[in-house]
Design a protein around this motif. Structure first.
Motif, short mmCIF file in Angstrom:
data_model
loop_
_atom_site.label_atom_id
_atom_site.label_comp_id
_atom_site.label_asym_id
_atom_site.label_seq_id
_atom_site.Cartn_x
_atom_site.Cartn_y
_atom_site.Cartn_z
N ILE A 71 0.87 -1.17 0.00
CA ILE A 71 0.00 0.00 0.00
C ILE A 71 0.91 1.22 0.00
CG2 ILE A 71 -1.82 1.27 1.21
CD1 ILE A 71 -2.47 -1.35 2.72
N ALA A 72 0.71 2.14 -0.94
CA ALA A 72 1.52 3.35 -0.98
C ALA A 72 0.62 4.57 -1.07
CB ALA A 72 2.48 3.31 -2.17
N PHE A 73 1.01 5.62 -0.33
CA PHE A 73 0.32 6.90 -0.35
C PHE A 73 1.27 7.94 -0.92
CE2 PHE A 73 -1.26 4.51 3.30
CZ PHE A 73 -2.64 4.60 3.18
N VAL A 74 0.76 8.80 -1.79
CA VAL A 74 1.59 9.88 -2.32
C VAL A 74 0.70 11.07 -2.66
CG1 VAL A 74 1.48 9.02 -4.71
CG2 VAL A 74 3.37 10.52 -4.02
N GLY A 75 1.19 12.26 -2.37
CA GLY A 75 0.48 13.47 -2.77
C GLY A 75 0.77 13.79 -4.22
N ARG A 76 -0.26 14.21 -4.96
CA ARG A 76 -0.04 14.53 -6.37
C ARG A 76 0.99 15.63 -6.52
NH1 ARG A 76 -0.20 17.95 -9.73
NH2 ARG A 76 -0.99 19.44 -8.20
N ASP A 77 0.96 16.63 -5.63
CA ASP A 77 1.90 17.75 -5.73
C ASP A 77 3.33 17.31 -5.45
OD1 ASP A 77 1.24 17.22 -3.08
OD2 ASP A 77 1.24 19.32 -2.47
N GLU A 78 3.54 16.46 -4.44
CA GLU A 78 4.91 16.02 -4.15
C GLU A 78 5.43 15.10 -5.25
OE1 GLU A 78 5.32 13.89 -0.46
OE2 GLU A 78 3.69 12.49 -0.93
N ALA A 79 4.55 14.29 -5.84
CA ALA A 79 4.98 13.44 -6.94
C ALA A 79 5.43 14.28 -8.14
CB ALA A 79 3.84 12.51 -7.36
N GLU A 80 4.70 15.35 -8.41
CA GLU A 80 5.12 16.23 -9.51
C GLU A 80 6.45 16.89 -9.20
OE1 GLU A 80 3.26 19.71 -12.42
OE2 GLU A 80 2.28 19.28 -10.49
N ARG A 81 6.65 17.25 -7.95
CA ARG A 81 7.89 17.92 -7.55
C ARG A 81 9.10 17.00 -7.67
NH1 ARG A 81 6.35 19.18 -2.73
NH2 ARG A 81 7.36 17.49 -1.57
#
Length: 298
Positions: A191-201
């Motif tokens: 299970i992985a959680f990631v923010g869309r904004d941090e992934a773009e960064r």
């Protein structure tokens, strides 16, 4: 805590948080003390939801370490904690400002940075259903990075799922090191959680679909997009999107950890994906509307 085995073990550093209450750090004369730790936030959220959650870490053999341990015990969190007589408990200062708060870390050489491979053995994790950590932990030291790598193997050998929240912290390591390590760990998690904004960064992936294409091997990937909503990708099935509720935000810090705690609690209860996302949003909303990382004790 019940004597039954822990359902979830959350491993990572918790620091003492110092927040000025009458101005910026440079001029304040009064401050409040709290806790700052992504993994302990998740453990506290799970405990508040009625689940058996443990926080595993190291703290200094000092009053600040005692304060952390005592606060988490009050919240019903189980503790697998080592006290280090040589290294201190980490401290984080928040510097409030009208244009947005900033933080300053004093954690280099902390007791938690001394976590090392094998800290949680397969035998210790027997009966645990989920082991949770974040991208903050491998950024603390080389030994912490080795510990997280070993943790994936030991958790799975014990029959537990591995949960990983990307939780990129720019101040802790270079973008190059973070991008590669966080991608590897997120893609290898159950299970992985990631923010869309941090992934773009960190990866240049601007949409939830692009993030899924970048992390194709994670069985259950959750992409959070702030006040827009969250999308869950489970295997090759159609993604599930649930919009975020409208709330009056007081302080955003800790909302991502609360979301993870709500989602994982619903996962333990075997709820459908849409209900897990809704549980995550509800938990995040409770933290967004207060000026603290954890809801107050009732």
């Amino acid at each position: 805590m019940s004597t039954a085995p822990a359902e979830v073990v959350c491993i990572g550093e918790t620091m003492i948080l110092v927040t000025p209450t009458d101005g910026p750090l440079s001029a304040a004369s009064e401050a409040s003390l709290g806790l700052a730790g992504a993994e302990s936030n998740v453990a506290a959220g799970l405990a508040a939801a009625g689940h058996r959650a443990v926080w595993a870490s190291r703290v200094g053999d000092d009053p600040l370490g005692t304060r952390i341990v005592d606060e988490l015990e009050r919240r019903g969190v189980g503790l697998w904690v080592e006290r280090d007589p040589q290294a201190p408990t980490g401290v984080m200062f928040k510097d409030p400002a009208a244009e947005g708060s900033s933080v300053r870390y004093y954690r280099r050489g902390s007791a938690a940075s001394g976590m090392a491979a094998g800290m949680l053995s397969t035998e210790r994790l027997s009966g645990v259903r989920i082991v949770h950590t974040t991208g903050i932990t491998p950024a603390l030291s080389v030994s912490c990075r080795d510990m997280v790598d070993r943790l994936y193997a030991d958790a799975r050998a014990a029959g537990a799922l591995v949960s990983f929240d990307v939780n990129d912290r720019r101040a802790l390591w270079s973008l190059e090191d973070a991008a590669s390590a966080l991608a590897r760990l997120a893609d290898a998690a159950d299970i992985a959680f990631v923010g869309r904004d941090e992934a773009e960064r960190i990866w240049g992936t601007a949409t939830a679909t692009a993030i899924r294409a970048f992390l194709p091997n994670c069985p259950l990937l959750v992409v959070k997009d702030g006040d827009i909503g969250a999308t869950a990708f489970a295997g090759d099935a159609e993604p599930v999107f649930v919009p975020a509720p409208v709330v009056e935000v007081v302080e955003p810090v800790g909302a991502g950890d609360a979301f993870a705690s709500g989602f994982l609690a619903a996962t333990l209860e075997d709820l459908p994906l849409a209900e897990r996302l809704s549980a995550g949003h509800a938990a995040a909303a409770r933290v967004l509307t207060i000026a603290a990382d954890m809801p107050p004790l009732s």
